[in-house]
Design a protein around this motif. Structure first.
Motif, PDB file in Angstrom:
ATOM      1  N   LEU A  88       0.836  -1.198   0.000  1.00 13.12           N
ATOM      2  CA  LEU A  88       0.000   0.000   0.000  1.00 13.12           C
ATOM      3  C   LEU A  88       0.871   1.248   0.000  1.00 13.12           C
ATOM      4  N   ASP A  89       0.368   2.294  -0.621  1.00 16.49           N
ATOM      5  CA  ASP A  89       1.099   3.556  -0.554  1.00 16.49           C
ATOM      6  C   ASP A  89       1.061   4.059   0.890  1.00 16.49           C
ATOM      7  N   THR A  90       1.987   4.936   1.226  1.00 18.32           N
ATOM      8  CA  THR A  90       2.148   5.400   2.604  1.00 18.32           C
ATOM      9  C   THR A  90       0.888   6.052   3.161  1.00 18.32           C
ATOM     10  N   ALA A  91       0.235   6.890   2.394  1.00 17.86           N
ATOM     11  CA  ALA A  91      -0.964   7.586   2.870  1.00 17.86           C
ATOM     12  C   ALA A  91      -2.070   6.594   3.221  1.00 17.86           C
ATOM     13  N   THR A  92      -2.273   5.578   2.370  1.00 22.20           N
ATOM     14  CA  THR A  92      -3.308   4.574   2.637  1.00 22.20           C
ATOM     15  C   THR A  92      -2.950   3.751   3.861  1.00 22.20           C
ATOM     16  N   ALA A  93      -1.690   3.346   3.984  1.00 20.70           N
ATOM     17  CA  ALA A  93      -1.250   2.574   5.140  1.00 20.70           C
ATOM     18  C   ALA A  93      -1.429   3.362   6.435  1.00 20.70           C
ATOM     19  N   ASP A  94      -1.087   4.655   6.412  1.00 17.90           N
ATOM     20  CA  ASP A  94      -1.269   5.503   7.597  1.00 17.90           C
ATOM     21  C   ASP A  94      -2.739   5.648   7.969  1.00 17.90           C
ATOM     22  N   ALA A  95      -3.592   5.830   6.963  1.00 16.33           N
ATOM     23  CA  ALA A  95      -5.028   5.972   7.222  1.00 16.33           C
ATOM     24  C   ALA A  95      -5.605   4.687   7.803  1.00 16.33           C
ATOM     25  N   LEU A  96      -5.206   3.549   7.284  1.00 13.45           N
ATOM     26  CA  LEU A  96      -5.676   2.265   7.829  1.00 13.45           C
ATOM     27  C   LEU A  96      -5.182   2.050   9.255  1.00 13.45           C
ATOM     28  N   ALA A  97      -3.947   2.432   9.512  1.00 16.84           N
ATOM     29  CA  ALA A  97      -3.387   2.283  10.867  1.00 16.84           C
ATOM     30  C   ALA A  97      -4.162   3.169  11.844  1.00 16.84           C
ATOM     31  N   ALA A  98      -4.523   4.366  11.423  1.00 18.81           N
ATOM     32  CA  ALA A  98      -5.288   5.284  12.282  1.00 18.81           C
ATOM     33  C   ALA A  98      -6.665   4.702  12.608  1.00 18.81           C
ATOM     34  N   VAL A  99      -7.292   4.089  11.620  1.00 14.36           N
ATOM     35  CA  VAL A  99      -8.602   3.476  11.838  1.00 14.36           C
ATOM     36  C   VAL A  99      -8.483   2.285  12.787  1.00 14.36           C
ATOM     37  N   ALA A 100      -7.437   1.495  12.629  1.00 10.82           N
ATOM     38  CA  ALA A 100      -7.238   0.310  13.464  1.00 10.82           C
ATOM     39  C   ALA A 100      -6.988   0.689  14.917  1.00 10.82           C
ATOM     40  N   VAL A 101      -6.288   1.773  15.131  1.00  9.73           N
ATOM     41  CA  VAL A 101      -5.960   2.200  16.493  1.00  9.73           C
ATOM     42  C   VAL A 101      -7.164   2.876  17.135  1.00  9.73           C
TER      43      VAL A 101
END
Length: 102
Positions: A88-101
């Protein structure tokens, strides 16, 4: 036959209206090959087609089609693997990580 099909975990099974053939879709080329081996169908005379191409969504894929006959059934088995499994591109990975947390 049902046990082997279920153990192989295909993503789809359709019995054709002729009552003597079915289409089986697998989630990956590896899963299809494993099923052919487990079922004893991966014989030298098995009609099989493997190729690399660009899918209709523009992504490169490897597809495998196999056409065994098994216990009187004509089987049309297929699987497709995407070859560009990029992370995944960095922005998508960061957004998914934020949702998971969150």
């Amino acid at each position: 036959m049902a046990e082997l099909l279920l153990l192989a975990a295909p993503t789809g099974i359709r019995v054709h209206s002729d009552g003597s053939s079915m289409a089986i879709t697998f989630g990956s080329v590896t899963e299809l090959r494993a099923w052919l081996d487990a079922a004893g169908l991966n014989a030298p005379n098995l009609l099989i087609s493997e190729r690399e191409r660009v899918n209709n969504d523009g992504r490169p894929v490897r597809s495998l089609n196999a056409y065994p006959t098994w216990h009187g059934w004509e089987i049309y088995a297929d699987a497709t693997d995407y070859l560009d499994a990029s992370p995944l591109d960095t922005a998508t990975a960061d957004a998914l990580a934020a949702v998971a947390v969150g």
